[in-house]
Design a protein around this motif. Structure first.
Motif, mmCIF file in Angstrom:
data_model
loop_
_atom_site.group_PDB
_atom_site.id
_atom_site.type_symbol
_atom_site.label_atom_id
_atom_site.label_comp_id
_atom_site.label_asym_id
_atom_site.label_seq_id
_atom_site.Cartn_x
_atom_site.Cartn_y
_atom_site.Cartn_z
ATOM 1 N N THR A 226 25.121 17.721 16.580
ATOM 2 C CA THR A 226 23.654 17.777 16.497
ATOM 3 C C THR A 226 23.182 19.210 16.703
ATOM 4 O OG1 THR A 226 23.558 17.105 18.834
ATOM 5 C CG2 THR A 226 23.315 15.373 17.166
ATOM 6 N N ALA A 227 23.127 19.651 17.958
ATOM 7 C CA ALA A 227 22.621 20.992 18.245
ATOM 8 C C ALA A 227 23.517 22.081 17.654
ATOM 9 C CB ALA A 227 22.492 21.177 19.751
ATOM 10 N N GLY A 228 24.833 21.935 17.798
ATOM 11 C CA GLY A 228 25.739 22.947 17.276
ATOM 12 C C GLY A 228 25.659 23.079 15.764
ATOM 13 N N LYS A 229 25.656 21.951 15.093
ATOM 14 C CA LYS A 229 25.567 21.952 13.626
ATOM 15 C C LYS A 229 24.246 22.541 13.155
ATOM 16 C CE LYS A 229 25.822 18.814 9.635
ATOM 17 N NZ LYS A 229 26.057 17.406 9.205
ATOM 18 N N ALA A 230 23.158 22.175 13.834
ATOM 19 C CA ALA A 230 21.840 22.683 13.440
ATOM 20 C C ALA A 230 21.759 24.195 13.584
ATOM 21 C CB ALA A 230 20.752 22.002 14.269
ATOM 22 N N LEU A 231 22.355 24.747 14.640
ATOM 23 C CA LEU A 231 22.379 26.196 14.805
ATOM 24 C C LEU A 231 23.203 26.859 13.701
ATOM 25 C CD1 LEU A 231 22.855 26.417 18.669
ATOM 26 C CD2 LEU A 231 20.918 27.379 17.397
ATOM 27 N N ALA A 232 24.347 26.278 13.383
ATOM 28 C CA ALA A 232 25.228 26.866 12.373
ATOM 29 C C ALA A 232 24.612 26.818 10.986
ATOM 30 C CB ALA A 232 26.564 26.150 12.372
ATOM 31 N N GLN A 233 23.773 25.825 10.731
ATOM 32 C CA GLN A 233 23.155 25.677 9.411
ATOM 33 C C GLN A 233 21.783 26.334 9.306
ATOM 34 O OE1 GLN A 233 23.256 21.351 8.931
ATOM 35 N NE2 GLN A 233 25.014 21.528 7.573
ATOM 36 N N HIS A 234 21.260 26.837 10.405
ATOM 37 C CA HIS A 234 19.892 27.347 10.403
ATOM 38 C C HIS A 234 19.812 28.672 9.646
ATOM 39 C CE1 HIS A 234 15.825 28.159 11.701
ATOM 40 N NE2 HIS A 234 15.798 26.992 12.333
ATOM 41 N N ASN A 235 18.855 28.773 8.767
ATOM 42 C CA ASN A 235 18.717 29.963 7.933
ATOM 43 C C ASN A 235 18.120 31.157 8.661
ATOM 44 O OD1 ASN A 235 19.762 29.242 5.304
ATOM 45 N ND2 ASN A 235 18.065 27.804 5.141
ATOM 46 N N ASP A 236 17.619 30.959 9.869
ATOM 47 C CA ASP A 236 17.048 32.082 10.608
ATOM 48 C C ASP A 236 17.906 32.466 11.809
ATOM 49 O OD1 ASP A 236 15.102 34.025 10.477
ATOM 50 O OD2 ASP A 236 13.723 33.002 11.837
ATOM 51 N N VAL A 237 19.120 31.952 11.880
ATOM 52 C CA VAL A 237 20.116 32.428 12.841
ATOM 53 C C VAL A 237 20.981 33.457 12.125
ATOM 54 C CG1 VAL A 237 22.150 31.809 14.198
ATOM 55 C CG2 VAL A 237 20.137 30.332 14.240
ATOM 56 N N ASP A 238 21.086 34.649 12.693
ATOM 57 C CA ASP A 238 21.783 35.748 12.023
ATOM 58 C C ASP A 238 23.278 35.786 12.311
ATOM 59 O OD1 ASP A 238 19.366 37.162 10.911
ATOM 60 O OD2 ASP A 238 18.866 37.221 13.040
ATOM 61 N N CYS A 239 23.682 35.180 13.418
ATOM 62 C CA CYS A 239 25.073 35.284 13.849
ATOM 63 C C CYS A 239 25.396 34.084 14.710
ATOM 64 C CB CYS A 239 25.261 36.584 14.643
ATOM 65 S SG CYS A 239 26.786 36.698 15.606
ATOM 66 N N ILE A 240 26.591 33.531 14.539
ATOM 67 C CA ILE A 240 27.062 32.486 15.439
ATOM 68 C C ILE A 240 28.398 32.921 16.014
ATOM 69 C CG2 ILE A 240 28.132 31.100 13.588
ATOM 70 C CD1 ILE A 240 27.166 28.615 15.289
ATOM 71 N N ALA A 241 28.479 32.909 17.336
ATOM 72 C CA ALA A 241 29.711 33.280 18.050
ATOM 73 C C ALA A 241 30.208 32.039 18.758
ATOM 74 C CB ALA A 241 29.421 34.396 19.045
ATOM 75 N N PHE A 242 31.459 31.700 18.518
ATOM 76 C CA PHE A 242 31.995 30.408 18.946
ATOM 77 C C PHE A 242 33.324 30.581 19.650
ATOM 78 C CE2 PHE A 242 35.027 26.988 17.799
ATOM 79 C CZ PHE A 242 34.406 25.895 18.392
ATOM 80 N N THR A 243 33.535 29.810 20.702
ATOM 81 C CA THR A 243 34.854 29.620 21.289
ATOM 82 C C THR A 243 35.110 28.128 21.393
ATOM 83 O OG1 THR A 243 34.781 31.689 22.558
ATOM 84 C CG2 THR A 243 36.327 30.002 23.288
ATOM 85 N N GLY A 244 36.262 27.693 20.879
ATOM 86 C CA GLY A 244 36.570 26.265 20.891
ATOM 87 C C GLY A 244 37.756 25.974 19.997
ATOM 88 N N SER A 245 37.797 24.773 19.460
ATOM 89 C CA SER A 245 38.950 24.344 18.674
ATOM 90 C C SER A 245 38.954 24.963 17.282
ATOM 91 C CB SER A 245 38.956 22.819 18.539
ATOM 92 O OG SER A 245 37.935 22.389 17.663
ATOM 93 N N THR A 246 40.147 25.044 16.702
ATOM 94 C CA THR A 246 40.275 25.573 15.346
ATOM 95 C C THR A 246 39.577 24.677 14.329
ATOM 96 O OG1 THR A 246 42.320 26.763 15.833
ATOM 97 C CG2 THR A 246 41.957 26.126 13.539
ATOM 98 N N ALA A 247 39.621 23.363 14.519
ATOM 99 C CA ALA A 247 38.980 22.445 13.576
ATOM 100 C C ALA A 247 37.476 22.691 13.510
ATOM 101 C CB ALA A 247 39.263 20.996 13.977
ATOM 102 N N VAL A 248 36.838 22.845 14.656
ATOM 103 C CA VAL A 248 35.398 23.107 14.679
ATOM 104 C C VAL A 248 35.106 24.497 14.134
ATOM 105 C CG1 VAL A 248 33.367 23.353 16.157
ATOM 106 C CG2 VAL A 248 34.988 21.503 16.575
ATOM 107 N N ALA A 249 35.948 25.466 14.450
ATOM 108 C CA ALA A 249 35.753 26.825 13.946
ATOM 109 C C ALA A 249 35.712 26.841 12.417
ATOM 110 C CB ALA A 249 36.868 27.733 14.457
ATOM 111 N N LYS A 250 36.610 26.100 11.791
ATOM 112 C CA LYS A 250 36.622 26.038 10.329
ATOM 113 C C LYS A 250 35.328 25.430 9.793
ATOM 114 C CE LYS A 250 41.645 25.629 9.775
ATOM 115 N NZ LYS A 250 42.755 24.770 9.284
ATOM 116 N N GLN A 251 34.824 24.400 10.471
ATOM 117 C CA GLN A 251 33.605 23.752 10.010
ATOM 118 C C GLN A 251 32.410 24.690 10.128
ATOM 119 O OE1 GLN A 251 33.471 20.464 8.610
ATOM 120 N NE2 GLN A 251 31.601 21.474 7.933
#
Length: 498
Positions: A226-251
């Protein structure tokens, strides 16, 4: 350090006031939907607080605030020296609340209170301070152009940064993102894991008390889908920095490509090898570190040395030593200051680890130490440190990230074979080797395909060195001055001199 006893920590826990709301535009708030999720402690199953379950509506609101704040220049165009002063004050606020933050970390995630208080919280504070101190010492460049042109290369903050962090080191991983991103002048939206959101929620208030303008830091607890996906898809977020699983990183890479091609920085999984050569003179030390490298933080570490490669001529004697030291990592109550290994983060992770232990036995490996869930009467989630021998590198327990205290021991006969086995993985986050041959140390370290290589130690390093991985362990680096590359844009300005 603290001299508090277990009973004193338990009394503090009973009286602790815990906030589960989001922090948006300078204040705590419920999710717009009113939805919450239960936060339960893996220590004993106690209910801690209901946490706001943010979704796309909350993301939209937070991004709008972050963008407005960024464009105002109140933080983004503030002088680096003044940003430094405010971030130093933020670090001081965290230091003043160190016991509270450590207790939240332990109750929320299950790690030993001694680890939270002496490792995680000081490391988090140091990260903010270090990045604050660095920011007014990063110089821009004058390019070596011709006499009639002045070429300037300048760094500018990237804009709105979404930081999505994991549950195993909740505050530490948050600060690895917050430190350089805030110091560089960005507005940051922090999305902690739903498994351990409490310290992230708490420090938002401390940051504003230290002088950060409203909208510079916001915290959105919620789920990845929900929140994570919405941030990653948001057109006004310039950068996403992530630490977690490889499967989620690919998504997240897919989401970024489907939206505005935002910058994506990923620190993902690992299956780190630790190689012990027969020319290592202090085998007892190597064995002690091998046990620590899988027992620390209950094995819930992205760089956990879950593959132990041992030269055949010393294998039997060395494994006796390893199993002796494994006793040091027997789980205990996390609020006992003497405990070195605590609870798994939740039932889901406990079940996953136990399934891998069962699969290891079914797959032909020999379970020679531990392997049981224990202390079930507490209501918490505890697993003994576990050793498998007779492991082939093709087995799932040797190839897949378990994220628990499960060690796979593998025999090798030559240096070349050790390197081949170590590199035979989709990951490349950490690796280690033990040898007293200086040439071998350099030779093998060069050939290990890993972002960090530890020689005669494990988990070494501090804020001065970068952290990140090769291959499917990620993109980009946390820590050190290199971290600022993730949160700034380089601008070239060419001026004709007439």
């Amino acid at each position: 350090m603290s001299n508090l006893t277990r009973s004193e920590w338990e009394a503090m826990a009973d009286s602790l006031s815990i906030n589960g709301r989001a922090w948006i535009n300078g204040g705590y708030t419920h999710a717009e939907s009113g939805e919450t999720f239960d936060c339960q402690s893996p220590v004993d199953g106690r209910h801690l607080v209901k946490v706001a379950s943010c979704d796309s509506a909350d993301v939209d609101r937070a991004v709008t605030v972050a963008r407005t704040t960024f464009e105002s220049g109140e933080w983004s165009r503030l002088s680096p020296a003044k940003r430094k002063d405010i971030l130093q004050a933020f670090a001081k606020r965290m230091e003043n609340h160190a016991q509270e933050l450590a207790l939240l970390e332990t109750l929320d995630m299950g790690k030993p209170i001694s680890e939270a208080l002496n490792d995680d919280i000081p490391g988090s504070i140091n990260c903010i301070r270090w990045c604050a101190e660095a920011i007014d010492k990063l110089y821009d460049e004058v390019a070596p152009t011709g006499d009639n042109v002045l070429g300037l290369v300048t760094r500018e903050p990237i804009g709105v940064v979404a930081a999505v962090v994991p549950w195993n080191f909740p505050l530490n991983m948050a600060c690895w993102k917050l430190g350089p991103a805030l110091a560089a002048g960005n507005s940051v939206i922090l999305k902690p894991s739903e498994k351990s959101p409490l310290t992230a929620i708490r420090i938002a208030e401390l940051a504003e008390q230290a002088g950060l303008p409203k909208g510079v830091i916001q915290v959105l607890p919620g789920f990845g889908h929900t929140a994570g996906k919405a941030l990653a898809q948001h057109n006004d977020v310039d950068c996403i920095a992530f630490t977690g699983s490889t499967a989620v990183a690919k998504q997240l890479q897919v989401y970024a490509g489907e939206s505005n091609m935002k910058r994506v920085w990923l620190e993902a999984g690992g299956k780190s090898p630790q190689i012990v050569f027969a020319d290592c003179e202090n085998l007892d030390k190597a064995a002690s570190v091998a046990a620590m490298a899988i027992g620390y933080n209950q094995g819930e570490v992205c760089t956990a040395a879950s593959r132990l490669l041992v030269e055949r001529s010393i294998y039997d004697d060395f494994m006796v030593l390893v199993k002796q030291h494994m006793h040091d990592w027997h789980p205990g109550h996390p609020l006992d200051p003497e405990t070195r290994s605590g609870a798994m983060v939740d039932q889901i992770q406990t079940t996953k680890v136990l399934e891998y232990i069962e699969a290891g036995q079914q797959g032909g490996a020999r379970l020679t130490f531990g392997g049981r869930q224990i202390m079930q009467e507490t209501g918490g989630f505890y697993i003994e440190p576990t050793v498998f021998e007779g492991v082939d590198n093709s087995m799932p327990i040797a190839r897949e990230e378990i994220f628990g205290p499960v060690l796979s021991a593998i025999v090798f006969d030559s240096e070349e074979e050790a390197i081949q086995i170590a590199n035979d993985t989709i990951y490349g986050l950490g690796a280690a080797l033990w040898t007293d041959n200086l040439s071998r140390a350099h030779r093998v370290a060069k050939r290990l395909r890993s972002g960090s290589v530890f020689v005669n130690n494990y988990h070494g390093g501090d804020m001065t060195v970068p952290f990140g991985g090769f291959k499917q362990s990620g993109i980009g680096r946390d820590k050190s001055l290199h971290a600022f590359d993730k949160y700034t844009e380089l601008k070239t300005t060419l001026i004709t001199l007439t």
